[in-house]
Design a protein around this motif. Structure first.
Motif, PDB file in Angstrom:
ATOM      1  N   UNK A   1     -18.095  19.906  -7.452  1.00  0.00           N
ATOM      2  CA  UNK A   1     -17.014  20.723  -6.896  1.00  0.00           C
ATOM      3  C   UNK A   1     -15.815  20.617  -7.830  1.00  0.00           C
ATOM      4  N   UNK A   2     -15.889  21.174  -9.030  1.00  0.00           N
ATOM      5  CA  UNK A   2     -14.860  20.950 -10.048  1.00  0.00           C
ATOM      6  C   UNK A   2     -13.487  21.521  -9.714  1.00  0.00           C
ATOM      7  N   UNK A   3     -13.380  22.359  -8.696  1.00  0.00           N
ATOM      8  CA  UNK A   3     -12.070  22.876  -8.309  1.00  0.00           C
ATOM      9  C   UNK A   3     -11.283  21.886  -7.460  1.00  0.00           C
ATOM     10  N   UNK A   4     -11.910  20.784  -7.057  1.00  0.00           N
ATOM     11  CA  UNK A   4     -11.200  19.727  -6.341  1.00  0.00           C
ATOM     12  C   UNK A   4     -10.971  18.552  -7.275  1.00  0.00           C
ATOM     13  N   UNK A   5      -9.713  18.110  -7.352  1.00  0.00           N
ATOM     14  CA  UNK A   5      -9.323  16.991  -8.208  1.00  0.00           C
ATOM     15  C   UNK A   5      -9.208  15.738  -7.345  1.00  0.00           C
ATOM     16  N   UNK A   6      -9.845  14.656  -7.793  1.00  0.00           N
ATOM     17  CA  UNK A   6      -9.795  13.385  -7.070  1.00  0.00           C
ATOM     18  C   UNK A   6      -8.903  12.403  -7.820  1.00  0.00           C
ATOM     19  N   UNK A   7      -8.022  11.748  -7.076  1.00  0.00           N
ATOM     20  CA  UNK A   7      -7.156  10.713  -7.621  1.00  0.00           C
ATOM     21  C   UNK A   7      -7.538   9.386  -6.970  1.00  0.00           C
ATOM     22  N   UNK A   8      -7.891   8.410  -7.805  1.00  0.00           N
ATOM     23  CA  UNK A   8      -8.283   7.092  -7.297  1.00  0.00           C
ATOM     24  C   UNK A   8      -7.275   6.062  -7.776  1.00  0.00           C
ATOM     25  N   UNK A   9      -6.413   5.549  -6.889  1.00  0.00           N
ATOM     26  CA  UNK A   9      -5.438   4.532  -7.304  1.00  0.00           C
ATOM     27  C   UNK A   9      -6.145   3.291  -7.847  1.00  0.00           C
ATOM     28  N   UNK A  10      -5.607   2.724  -8.929  1.00  0.00           N
ATOM     29  CA  UNK A  10      -6.214   1.533  -9.516  1.00  0.00           C
ATOM     30  C   UNK A  10      -5.962   0.287  -8.693  1.00  0.00           C
ATOM     31  N   UNK A  11      -4.977   0.344  -7.801  1.00  0.00           N
ATOM     32  CA  UNK A  11      -4.705  -0.756  -6.876  1.00  0.00           C
ATOM     33  C   UNK A  11      -4.543  -0.168  -5.483  1.00  0.00           C
ATOM     34  N   UNK A  12      -4.899  -0.935  -4.442  1.00  0.00           N
ATOM     35  CA  UNK A  12      -4.771  -0.414  -3.072  1.00  0.00           C
ATOM     36  C   UNK A  12      -3.335   0.032  -2.781  1.00  0.00           C
ATOM     37  N   UNK A  13      -3.206   1.131  -2.068  1.00  0.00           N
ATOM     38  CA  UNK A  13      -1.883   1.613  -1.686  1.00  0.00           C
ATOM     39  C   UNK A  13      -1.394   0.816  -0.485  1.00  0.00           C
ATOM     40  N   UNK A  14      -0.312   0.091  -0.681  1.00  0.00           N
ATOM     41  CA  UNK A  14       0.262  -0.706   0.391  1.00  0.00           C
ATOM     42  C   UNK A  14       1.002   0.207   1.370  1.00  0.00           C
ATOM     43  N   UNK A  15       1.268  -0.281   2.582  1.00  0.00           N
ATOM     44  CA  UNK A  15       2.043   0.545   3.517  1.00  0.00           C
ATOM     45  C   UNK A  15       3.350   1.007   2.886  1.00  0.00           C
ATOM     46  N   UNK A  16       3.610   2.287   3.004  1.00  0.00           N
ATOM     47  CA  UNK A  16       4.798   2.866   2.390  1.00  0.00           C
ATOM     48  C   UNK A  16       4.679   4.368   2.286  1.00  0.00           C
ATOM     49  N   UNK A  17       5.582   4.987   1.560  1.00  0.00           N
ATOM     50  CA  UNK A  17       5.605   6.437   1.406  1.00  0.00           C
ATOM     51  C   UNK A  17       5.226   6.805  -0.028  1.00  0.00           C
TER      52      UNK A  17
ATOM     53  N   UNK B   1       3.697  14.856   0.261  1.00  0.00           N
ATOM     54  CA  UNK B   1       3.988  13.462   0.563  1.00  0.00           C
ATOM     55  C   UNK B   1       3.158  12.998   1.757  1.00  0.00           C
ATOM     56  N   UNK B   2       2.986  11.688   1.829  1.00  0.00           N
ATOM     57  CA  UNK B   2       2.273  11.097   2.953  1.00  0.00           C
ATOM     58  C   UNK B   2       2.693   9.644   3.095  1.00  0.00           C
ATOM     59  N   UNK B   3       2.377   9.078   4.229  1.00  0.00           N
ATOM     60  CA  UNK B   3       2.706   7.689   4.517  1.00  0.00           C
ATOM     61  C   UNK B   3       1.429   6.909   4.769  1.00  0.00           C
ATOM     62  N   UNK B   4       1.366   5.712   4.223  1.00  0.00           N
ATOM     63  CA  UNK B   4       0.261   4.801   4.502  1.00  0.00           C
ATOM     64  C   UNK B   4       0.769   3.753   5.482  1.00  0.00           C
ATOM     65  N   UNK B   5       0.113   3.643   6.628  1.00  0.00           N
ATOM     66  CA  UNK B   5       0.494   2.690   7.665  1.00  0.00           C
ATOM     67  C   UNK B   5      -0.406   1.456   7.635  1.00  0.00           C
ATOM     68  N   UNK B   6       0.069   0.396   8.241  1.00  0.00           N
ATOM     69  CA  UNK B   6      -0.735  -0.816   8.353  1.00  0.00           C
ATOM     70  C   UNK B   6      -1.934  -0.536   9.248  1.00  0.00           C
TER      71      UNK B   6
END
Length: 289
Positions: free
Chosen positions: A239-255, A283-288
């Motif tokens: 599905x080359x029209x969708x771009x995937x972003x994989x953070x190299x470190x876990x996203x901690x709670x925050x914005x 934008x998005x928020x990661x919660x605990x």
């Protein structure tokens, strides 16, 4: 005259009930290919012979209402059944299954519950989390889908599996012209996601030039001062029209904010040369947990 009156009442009641059912079905989708319970016609047990007491339910015969192509699956399953929950900013696991977002967020995209398994693995239905959730397979996290039932008949799941076996091709309407555009994001803009978040998906109107992804797509933590975060960026498998972003470190709670650069010579472009006309951010928020 009295006999004629009493014979007419049942016909009036039946007509009214039929009209009411049609109105309710219209709220959920076109209703084409569905039985009276909102299931695809491939699972219409009403058309199957009655089972003997104590025996397993009879399987419904296959119907022409549902076919192994994405548009048919969207019209007969995702739109009338799945979007009751999977739509808008509150979609579970950020998975929107309405027609505008479903393909981009399904095919080649890791599942949020089991990130090592793709939601739809083109050519491999048994390894696709979508099929595993519909069949209540071992290893899934959470409940069988559709949540709370009624569940899809195996004949219906088999049609979806056949589409995946065929390579999970997009609907013909997916072809786009004009400027490059963002069609969907996961997470949804201004949504809250429970940690861990391992993959961010951005659906585009067509295939981007992969050589430009690292210089035009970025992830920032914005709880205080914006800070760029390192990510791996690649097209989704099949599905080359969708771009995937994989953070190299876990996203901690925050914005967090994702930005795709648009406008000018340094803009993200499609393989046909059409560019994103202006910057696009969500934008998005990661919660605990």
């Amino acid at each position: 005259m009295a006999d004629q009156f009493y014979r007419t009442i049942p016909r009036i009641v039946a007509t009214a009930l039929a009209l009411g059912t049609a109105v309710l079905n219209g709220c959920a989708g076109s209703g084409a290919g569905l039985d009276a319970n909102g299931n695809p016609l491939t699972s219409a047990l009403a058309s199957a012979p009655a089972s003997a007491p104590g025996s397993a339910p009879s399987s419904a015969p296959a119907s022409t209402g549902l076919t192994a192509d994405f548009q048919s699956i969207q019209d007969n399953v995702f739109t009338p059944i799945c979007t009751r929950c999977h739509s808008g900013a509150g979609a579970p696991e950020g998975l929107q299954l309405d027609a505008a977002h479903s393909y981009a967020l399904l095919v080649g995209v890791p599942s949020a519950e089991v990130p090592s398994v793709l939601r739809v693995d083109p050519g491999n239905p048994t390894a696709s989390y979508l099929i595993q959730k519909l069949e209540d397979s071992s290893g899934i996290v959470g409940a069988q889908m559709p949540f709370g039932g009624p569940y899809l008949a195996q004949s219906t799941i088999d049609v979806i599996a056949q589409w995946i076996t065929n390579g999970a091709p997009p609907p013909p309407s997916a072809a786009a012209t004009g400027a490059l555009a963002v069609t969907s994001t996961g997470p949804v803009d201004h949504s809250a996601i429970t940690a861990p978040l391992t993959t961010i998906a951005v659906g585009l109107s067509r295939e981007p030039d992969v050589s430009l992804l690292n210089s035009t797509v970025r992830l920032q933590e914005i709880s205080t001062q914006p800070v760029d975060l390192p990510v791996l960026i690649a097209p989704a498998s099949g599905n080359p029209a969708t771009v995937l972003m994989t953070p190299l470190a876990p996203l901690l709670p925050g914005s967090y904010r994702v930005t795709l650069r648009g406008g000018g010579a340094a803009a993200l472009s499609a393989i046909d040369g059409e560019s994103l006309p202006a910057d696009f951010s969500f934008t998005f928020t990661v919660d605990k947990p």
